[in-house]
Design a protein around this motif. Structure first.
Motif, PDB file in Angstrom:
ATOM      1  N   PRO A 229      51.365  28.644  81.529  1.00 56.58           N
ATOM      2  CA  PRO A 229      50.829  27.364  82.086  1.00 56.58           C
ATOM      3  C   PRO A 229      51.818  26.694  83.014  1.00 56.58           C
ATOM      4  CG  PRO A 229      50.425  27.313  79.677  1.00 56.58           C
ATOM      5  CD  PRO A 229      51.148  28.624  80.103  1.00 56.58           C
ATOM      6  N   ALA A 230      53.141  26.744  82.682  1.00 57.61           N
ATOM      7  CA  ALA A 230      54.066  26.291  83.559  1.00 57.61           C
ATOM      8  C   ALA A 230      54.064  27.006  85.007  1.00 57.61           C
ATOM      9  CB  ALA A 230      55.446  26.396  82.974  1.00 57.61           C
ATOM     10  N   TYR A 231      53.907  28.275  85.072  1.00 56.97           N
ATOM     11  CA  TYR A 231      53.841  29.050  86.097  1.00 56.97           C
ATOM     12  C   TYR A 231      52.773  28.544  86.916  1.00 56.97           C
ATOM     13  CZ  TYR A 231      54.030  32.865  89.328  1.00 56.97           C
ATOM     14  OH  TYR A 231      54.157  33.829  90.463  1.00 56.97           O
ATOM     15  N   VAL A 232      51.504  28.431  86.180  1.00 54.46           N
ATOM     16  CA  VAL A 232      50.194  27.744  87.110  1.00 54.46           C
ATOM     17  C   VAL A 232      50.420  26.563  87.624  1.00 54.46           C
ATOM     18  CG1 VAL A 232      47.860  27.112  86.595  1.00 54.46           C
ATOM     19  CG2 VAL A 232      48.691  29.208  85.536  1.00 54.46           C
ATOM     20  N   GLU A 233      51.005  25.608  86.905  1.00 55.22           N
ATOM     21  CA  GLU A 233      51.374  24.350  87.433  1.00 55.22           C
ATOM     22  C   GLU A 233      52.372  24.453  88.538  1.00 55.22           C
ATOM     23  OE1 GLU A 233      50.682  20.196  87.346  1.00 55.22           O
ATOM     24  OE2 GLU A 233      49.643  21.925  86.062  1.00 55.22           O
ATOM     25  N   HIS A 234      53.304  25.284  88.644  1.00 51.26           N
ATOM     26  CA  HIS A 234      54.406  25.324  89.785  1.00 51.26           C
ATOM     27  C   HIS A 234      53.566  25.879  90.890  1.00 51.26           C
ATOM     28  CE1 HIS A 234      57.380  26.913  92.222  1.00 51.26           C
ATOM     29  NE2 HIS A 234      56.996  28.046  92.171  1.00 51.26           N
ATOM     30  N   ILE A 235      52.545  26.795  90.833  1.00 53.27           N
ATOM     31  CA  ILE A 235      51.833  27.283  91.882  1.00 53.27           C
ATOM     32  C   ILE A 235      50.973  26.043  92.475  1.00 53.27           C
ATOM     33  CG2 ILE A 235      50.083  28.885  92.627  1.00 53.27           C
ATOM     34  CD1 ILE A 235      50.945  30.891  90.693  1.00 53.27           C
ATOM     35  N   ARG A 236      50.445  25.208  91.631  1.00 50.44           N
ATOM     36  CA  ARG A 236      49.475  24.197  92.191  1.00 50.44           C
ATOM     37  C   ARG A 236      50.343  23.230  92.787  1.00 50.44           C
ATOM     38  NH1 ARG A 236      45.538  24.019  86.596  1.00 50.44           N
ATOM     39  NH2 ARG A 236      43.972  25.378  87.659  1.00 50.44           N
ATOM     40  N   ASP A 237      51.440  22.968  92.201  1.00 51.88           N
ATOM     41  CA  ASP A 237      52.346  21.872  92.938  1.00 51.88           C
ATOM     42  C   ASP A 237      52.840  22.488  94.064  1.00 51.88           C
ATOM     43  OD1 ASP A 237      51.898  20.400  90.685  1.00 51.88           O
ATOM     44  OD2 ASP A 237      53.767  20.725  89.632  1.00 51.88           O
ATOM     45  N   LYS A 238      53.187  23.650  94.243  1.00 54.67           N
ATOM     46  CA  LYS A 238      53.876  23.988  95.517  1.00 54.67           C
ATOM     47  C   LYS A 238      52.433  23.952  96.507  1.00 54.67           C
ATOM     48  CE  LYS A 238      56.354  27.714  97.621  1.00 54.67           C
ATOM     49  NZ  LYS A 238      57.310  28.988  97.323  1.00 54.67           N
ATOM     50  N   ILE A 239      51.471  24.410  96.270  1.00 55.09           N
ATOM     51  CA  ILE A 239      50.233  24.459  97.230  1.00 55.09           C
ATOM     52  C   ILE A 239      50.091  22.980  97.790  1.00 55.09           C
ATOM     53  CG2 ILE A 239      47.733  24.701  97.659  1.00 55.09           C
ATOM     54  CD1 ILE A 239      47.888  27.190  95.641  1.00 55.09           C
ATOM     55  N   MET A 240      50.008  21.963  96.575  1.00 51.41           N
ATOM     56  CA  MET A 240      49.654  20.511  96.847  1.00 51.41           C
ATOM     57  C   MET A 240      50.754  20.006  97.804  1.00 51.41           C
ATOM     58  SD  MET A 240      46.660  19.861  95.764  1.00 51.41           S
ATOM     59  CE  MET A 240      46.788  18.003  96.132  1.00 51.41           C
ATOM     60  N   SER A 241      51.967  20.339  97.870  1.00 49.16           N
ATOM     61  CA  SER A 241      53.245  19.953  98.629  1.00 49.16           C
ATOM     62  C   SER A 241      52.999  19.995 100.043  1.00 49.16           C
ATOM     63  CB  SER A 241      54.420  20.351  98.024  1.00 49.16           C
ATOM     64  OG  SER A 241      54.537  21.901  98.226  1.00 49.16           O
ATOM     65  N   TYR A 242      52.075  20.777 100.574  1.00 48.79           N
ATOM     66  CA  TYR A 242      51.973  21.032 101.998  1.00 48.79           C
ATOM     67  C   TYR A 242      51.111  19.802 102.541  1.00 48.79           C
ATOM     68  CZ  TYR A 242      54.113  25.609 101.611  1.00 48.79           C
ATOM     69  OH  TYR A 242      55.117  26.461 101.373  1.00 48.79           O
ATOM     70  N   PRO A 243      51.528  19.425 103.693  1.00 47.69           N
ATOM     71  CA  PRO A 243      50.510  18.046 104.372  1.00 47.69           C
ATOM     72  C   PRO A 243      49.319  18.678 104.755  1.00 47.69           C
ATOM     73  CG  PRO A 243      52.367  18.929 105.767  1.00 47.69           C
ATOM     74  CD  PRO A 243      52.413  19.745 104.548  1.00 47.69           C
ATOM     75  N   GLY A 244      48.419  18.050 104.388  1.00 46.66           N
ATOM     76  CA  GLY A 244      46.804  18.254 104.763  1.00 46.66           C
ATOM     77  C   GLY A 244      46.084  18.855 103.728  1.00 46.66           C
ATOM     78  N   VAL A 245      46.923  19.233 102.667  1.00 51.14           N
ATOM     79  CA  VAL A 245      46.181  20.006 101.345  1.00 51.14           C
ATOM     80  C   VAL A 245      45.627  18.713 100.522  1.00 51.14           C
ATOM     81  CG1 VAL A 245      46.257  21.366  99.342  1.00 51.14           C
ATOM     82  CG2 VAL A 245      47.369  21.903 101.520  1.00 51.14           C
ATOM     83  N   LEU A 246      44.513  18.572 100.318  1.00 49.47           N
ATOM     84  CA  LEU A 246      43.719  17.584  99.393  1.00 49.47           C
ATOM     85  C   LEU A 246      43.540  18.281  98.186  1.00 49.47           C
ATOM     86  CD1 LEU A 246      41.245  16.604 102.070  1.00 49.47           C
ATOM     87  CD2 LEU A 246      43.195  15.658 101.844  1.00 49.47           C
ATOM     88  N   GLY A 247      43.516  19.459  97.987  1.00 49.76           N
ATOM     89  CA  GLY A 247      43.185  19.818  96.471  1.00 49.76           C
ATOM     90  C   GLY A 247      43.303  21.529  96.309  1.00 49.76           C
ATOM     91  N   THR A 248      43.370  22.119  95.170  1.00 44.33           N
ATOM     92  CA  THR A 248      43.336  23.203  94.933  1.00 44.33           C
ATOM     93  C   THR A 248      42.500  23.694  93.632  1.00 44.33           C
ATOM     94  OG1 THR A 248      44.661  25.654  95.034  1.00 44.33           O
ATOM     95  CG2 THR A 248      45.453  23.444  93.935  1.00 44.33           C
ATOM     96  N   HIS A 249      41.817  24.755  93.623  1.00 45.01           N
ATOM     97  CA  HIS A 249      40.900  25.256  92.298  1.00 45.01           C
ATOM     98  C   HIS A 249      40.953  26.723  92.478  1.00 45.01           C
ATOM     99  CE1 HIS A 249      37.395  25.431  94.828  1.00 45.01           C
ATOM    100  NE2 HIS A 249      37.937  24.491  95.531  1.00 45.01           N
ATOM    101  N   ASP A 250      40.169  27.234  91.576  1.00 50.19           N
ATOM    102  CA  ASP A 250      39.793  28.785  91.469  1.00 50.19           C
ATOM    103  C   ASP A 250      41.003  29.473  91.692  1.00 50.19           C
ATOM    104  OD1 ASP A 250      37.297  27.977  91.105  1.00 50.19           O
ATOM    105  OD2 ASP A 250      36.571  28.623  92.864  1.00 50.19           O
TER     106      ASP A 250
END
Length: 392
Positions: A229-250
């Protein structure tokens, strides 16, 4: 000692993401343990035969089996280091998981053999000799095995190796087993009752139970266990850190062996934006994952309408409302198609794998919830399964 072995035989030891470095770690661990187990087998075997102790002889056989397990680990690391080929485009990293499974099965076999030999000793007791040689060899064995457990655990955690972690647990079990053998020998001498067979039976049962646990742990990554779960959260946080990204899923993470992970995810971005710029951003995110972590990432663009406040408010309300059914539920990809008599509300709902409601039941409950708040809404819901965690 451990630090010296790493510095001497593992160049660039800190670069644990490099398959060559991983293989070096595995080779050092395997060869070291083969030598230690072979010497312990010879020493304990000789003393056990002279003393007539089934538990000491079984302990010596255990060390011989451990040496065999180390050979399996050695082969596993070597085979896992082979590069991808035409028939195996994702590489051969899962050989390391297979090696861990073989080690776990050997631990179970050792436990079964020890239980059987101990039961035979109980049914047909024979005198057991006790002397300084027995004490010396058992104490020395415990000291060596304790170091081996620490050694394998340190290397296993350094490279996140299930095989070395299993070997560390096996070495720990050997310390407990040898301690039980020594304790039974001392007690037998003090009370005049031969407990050798009973000690062997208890130790064998413990080793068998531990082996079964190791089998479960070794099989799990081969079956496709949920990522950390920590790795999953890291991936999500990294994707969300880019400007213009509103959300991520799947998000999906596929494991083809240590250091050989592949992932895919959907990324929500404004539908009103420039598609060429958004595609370029997704390419950059994918490349950053590859460069920074060695993770092969594939991202899919999901356009989200951001300039319609009614759609935005509806998306926000539904995402909060579904949590009244199950707090882990979430929705994404919502869009509206208005008509003269009703509005089609189309979205996906992520269902945890252990949700009490089936997909059809969940679809009906969410549709009813939305219709009560938006009478003109007709929901078209796709129920997605969560592939990363039932807690997300």
């Amino acid at each position: 000692m451990t630090g010296w072995l790493i510095r001497t035989f593992v160049p660039n030891a800190e670069d644990t993401g490099d398959p060559t470095v991983r293989t070096r770690y595995g080779l050092v661990a395997s060869v070291t343990c083969i030598v230690c187990n072979a010497l312990l087998c010879l020493g304990k075997g000789a003393v056990g035969v002279v003393a007539g102790s089934v538990s000491i002889v079984a302990d010596a056989v255990n060390n011989l089996s451990d040496a065999s397990s180390n050979v399996v680990s050695l082969l596993g690391f070597k085979l896992a280091s082979r590069p991808a080929d035409e028939d195996h485009p994702y590489g051969h990293g899962r050989y390391e998981y297979l090696a861990g499974l073989v080690v776990a099965v050997l631990v179970c076999a050792i436990g079964i053999n020890l239980v059987m030999s101990s039961a035979n000793k109980i049914a047909h007791p024979e005198p057991t000799e006790f002397g300084p040689a027995v004490v010396a060899v058992l104490v020395l064995s415990m000291a060596v095995k304790l170091w081996m457990a620490t050694f394998n655990r340190r290397l296993g955690r350094a490279i996140s190796s299930e095989t070395l972690e299993a070997t560390a647990v096996d070495s720990r079990n050997d310390v407990i087993a040898t301690a039980a053998v020594l304790a039974s020998a001392v007690v037998s001498q003090l009370v005049g009752i031969d407990l050798d067979g009973w000690a062997g039976l208890a130790v064998g049962g413990f080793i068998l139970w531990s082996g079964i646990q190791l089998v479960r742990e070794a099989v799990s990554p081969l079956l496709g266990k949920v990522p950390d779960p920590a790795y999953v959260e890291h991936i999500r946080d990294k994707i969300m850190s880019y400007p213009g990204v509103l959300g991520t899923h799947d998000l999906m993470v596929h494991d083809y062996g240590p250091g050989r992970q592949f992932a895919s995810a959907h990324v929500e971005m404004a539908a009103e934006g420039n598609p060429l710029d958004q595609h370029d951003l997704l390419d950059n995110i994918e490349q950053d994952f590859k460069d920074d972590e060695g993770l092969v990432m594939t991202l899919h663009f999901d356009p989200i309408v951001t300039n319609d406040p009614q759609v935005r408010d509806m998306r926000h309300w539904i995402d909060l409302a579904v949590k009244d059914i199950d707090e882990r539920l979430s929705i994404h990809d919502l869009r509206c198609v208005p008509g003269p008599t009703h509005t089609n509300v189309i979205f996906d709902c992520v269902r945890p794998t252990d949700c009490a409601l089936s997909a059809s039941e969940l679809r009906a409950r969410v549709s009813e919830l939305v219709r009560d708040h938006y009478p003109r809404a007709v929901c078209k819901i796709t129920v997605d399964e969560s592939y990363v965690s039932s807690r997300q």
